[in-house]
Motif scaffolding. Structure first.
Motif, PDB file in Angstrom:
ATOM      1  N   ASN A   1      89.710  17.402  36.181  1.00 46.94           N
ATOM      2  CA  ASN A   1      91.149  17.603  36.055  1.00 46.94           C
ATOM      3  C   ASN A   1      91.666  16.873  34.820  1.00 46.94           C
ATOM      4  O   ASN A   1      91.792  15.665  34.811  1.00 46.94           O
ATOM      5  N   VAL A   2      91.989  17.642  33.770  1.00 42.74           N
ATOM      6  CA  VAL A   2      92.540  17.082  32.541  1.00 42.74           C
ATOM      7  C   VAL A   2      93.987  17.541  32.383  1.00 42.74           C
ATOM      8  O   VAL A   2      94.504  17.642  31.282  1.00 42.74           O
ATOM      9  N   SER A   3      94.645  17.818  33.504  1.00 42.68           N
ATOM     10  CA  SER A   3      95.998  18.365  33.454  1.00 42.68           C
ATOM     11  C   SER A   3      97.061  17.314  33.171  1.00 42.68           C
ATOM     12  O   SER A   3      98.196  17.654  32.855  1.00 42.68           O
ATOM     13  N   GLY A   4      96.711  16.053  33.312  1.00 45.95           N
ATOM     14  CA  GLY A   4      97.705  15.002  33.156  1.00 45.95           C
ATOM     15  C   GLY A   4      98.455  14.720  34.442  1.00 45.95           C
ATOM     16  O   GLY A   4      99.253  13.794  34.510  1.00 45.95           O
ATOM     17  N   LEU A   5      98.204  15.511  35.481  1.00 46.45           N
ATOM     18  CA  LEU A   5      98.845  15.316  36.785  1.00 46.45           C
ATOM     19  C   LEU A   5      97.935  14.463  37.661  1.00 46.45           C
ATOM     20  O   LEU A   5      96.752  14.751  37.800  1.00 46.45           O
ATOM     21  N   GLU A   6      98.497  13.436  38.249  1.00 47.31           N
ATOM     22  CA  GLU A   6      97.699  12.561  39.107  1.00 47.31           C
ATOM     23  C   GLU A   6      97.443  13.179  40.480  1.00 47.31           C
ATOM     24  O   GLU A   6      96.337  13.110  40.994  1.00 47.31           O
ATOM     25  N   GLU A   7      98.466  13.750  41.062  1.00 48.45           N
ATOM     26  CA  GLU A   7      98.343  14.331  42.394  1.00 48.45           C
ATOM     27  C   GLU A   7      98.336  15.856  42.280  1.00 48.45           C
ATOM     28  O   GLU A   7      99.345  16.463  41.954  1.00 48.45           O
ATOM     29  N   VAL A   8      97.195  16.462  42.541  1.00 50.78           N
ATOM     30  CA  VAL A   8      97.072  17.913  42.488  1.00 50.78           C
ATOM     31  C   VAL A   8      96.636  18.385  43.877  1.00 50.78           C
ATOM     32  O   VAL A   8      95.651  17.875  44.417  1.00 50.78           O
ATOM     33  N   PRO A   9      97.343  19.340  44.459  1.00 53.33           N
ATOM     34  CA  PRO A   9      97.017  19.797  45.824  1.00 53.33           C
ATOM     35  C   PRO A   9      95.870  20.813  45.848  1.00 53.33           C
ATOM     36  O   PRO A   9      96.062  21.988  46.132  1.00 53.33           O
ATOM     37  N   TYR A  10      94.656  20.334  45.556  1.00 49.97           N
ATOM     38  CA  TYR A  10      93.504  21.228  45.584  1.00 49.97           C
ATOM     39  C   TYR A  10      93.234  21.667  47.020  1.00 49.97           C
ATOM     40  O   TYR A  10      93.498  20.918  47.968  1.00 49.97           O
ATOM     41  N   PRO A  11      92.671  22.863  47.191  1.00 51.35           N
ATOM     42  CA  PRO A  11      92.299  23.307  48.538  1.00 51.35           C
ATOM     43  C   PRO A  11      91.238  22.379  49.140  1.00 51.35           C
ATOM     44  O   PRO A  11      90.418  21.809  48.409  1.00 51.35           O
ATOM     45  N   GLU A  12      91.273  22.236  50.435  1.00 52.78           N
ATOM     46  CA  GLU A  12      90.268  21.437  51.141  1.00 52.78           C
ATOM     47  C   GLU A  12      88.981  22.261  51.223  1.00 52.78           C
ATOM     48  O   GLU A  12      88.936  23.273  51.898  1.00 52.78           O
ATOM     49  N   LEU A  13      87.978  21.835  50.492  1.00 51.41           N
ATOM     50  CA  LEU A  13      86.678  22.508  50.522  1.00 51.41           C
ATOM     51  C   LEU A  13      85.585  21.464  50.702  1.00 51.41           C
ATOM     52  O   LEU A  13      85.673  20.360  50.149  1.00 51.41           O
ATOM     53  N   ASP A  14      84.550  21.827  51.453  1.00 56.04           N
ATOM     54  CA  ASP A  14      83.421  20.910  51.647  1.00 56.04           C
ATOM     55  C   ASP A  14      82.788  20.568  50.314  1.00 56.04           C
ATOM     56  O   ASP A  14      82.627  21.439  49.442  1.00 56.04           O
ATOM     57  N   GLN A  15      82.434  19.332  50.140  1.00 56.98           N
ATOM     58  CA  GLN A  15      81.714  18.818  48.977  1.00 56.98           C
ATOM     59  C   GLN A  15      82.502  18.874  47.673  1.00 56.98           C
ATOM     60  O   GLN A  15      81.937  18.641  46.608  1.00 56.98           O
TER      61      GLN A  15
END
Length: 172
Positions: free
Chosen positions: A34-48
């Motif tokens: 993540n090089v977006s500059g955003l600290e908190e990104v709501p990525y989907p919950e995925l295993d591993q």
């Protein structure tokens, strides 16, 4: 949502694609850079799924080079699935990191690495500061550079020489 496959198991995108469960799952993404500059990104919950944050803004004096080795090593070491490298638009920071990876682990020159990324994502445009940092990295890795920075009417841009010896800019 544009996702570009740079190499098998290595993808480049903007922020929007990184938030899509179907994009990540269909490509078996287990590492997001993540090089977006955003600290908190709501990525989907995925295993591993692991996330490597690179807190760099898209500014010419931002120290992206400090992350070249760390990111390249994590991409190279990701054996559990694919890697997605993203910034906000997938045009400057994330392509620069992928070019650094290609130089380090595939021994491509900066020019060659740029051609590989550009072929898959024609609208990449790292800023002039990132180009300078990539040139320094190429010099450190190989003891030479395949490009040079040149002043143009559009600002300072990377330039290479064609077969006739004439220079042409590659980032316009």
């Amino acid at each position: 949502m544009s996702v570009s496959q740079v190499r098998p198991g290595l993808y480049l995108s903007g922020l929007d694609a990184s938030l899509s469960r179907s994009v990540l799952a269909s490509r078996n993404v287990t590492l997001i850079v993540n090089v977006s500059g955003l600290e908190e990104v709501p990525y989907p919950e995925l295993d591993q799924l692991q996330v490597l944050p690179v807190p760099v803004l898209d500014r010419p004096h931002a120290p992206l080079m400090c992350y070249f080795d760390q990111v390249a090593e994590r991409i190279h070491g990701n054996r559990t699935g694919s890697t997605l490298v993203h910034c906000t638009a997938g045009r400057s920071r994330s392509p620069a990191l992928i070019m650094a990876y290609l130089m380090r682990f595939e021994a491509l020159s900066l020019r060659q690495a740029h051609e590989v990324v550009l072929e898959q994502r024609p609208f990449v445009r790292p800023n002039a500061g990132f180009w300078r940092q990539l040139l320094d990295y190429e010099r450190r890795l190989f003891g030479r550079t395949s490009l040079r920075m040149a002043s143009t009417t559009s600002g300072v841009l990377p330039e290479t020489l064609d077969h006739t010896g004439a220079g042409y800019c590659i980032n316009i």
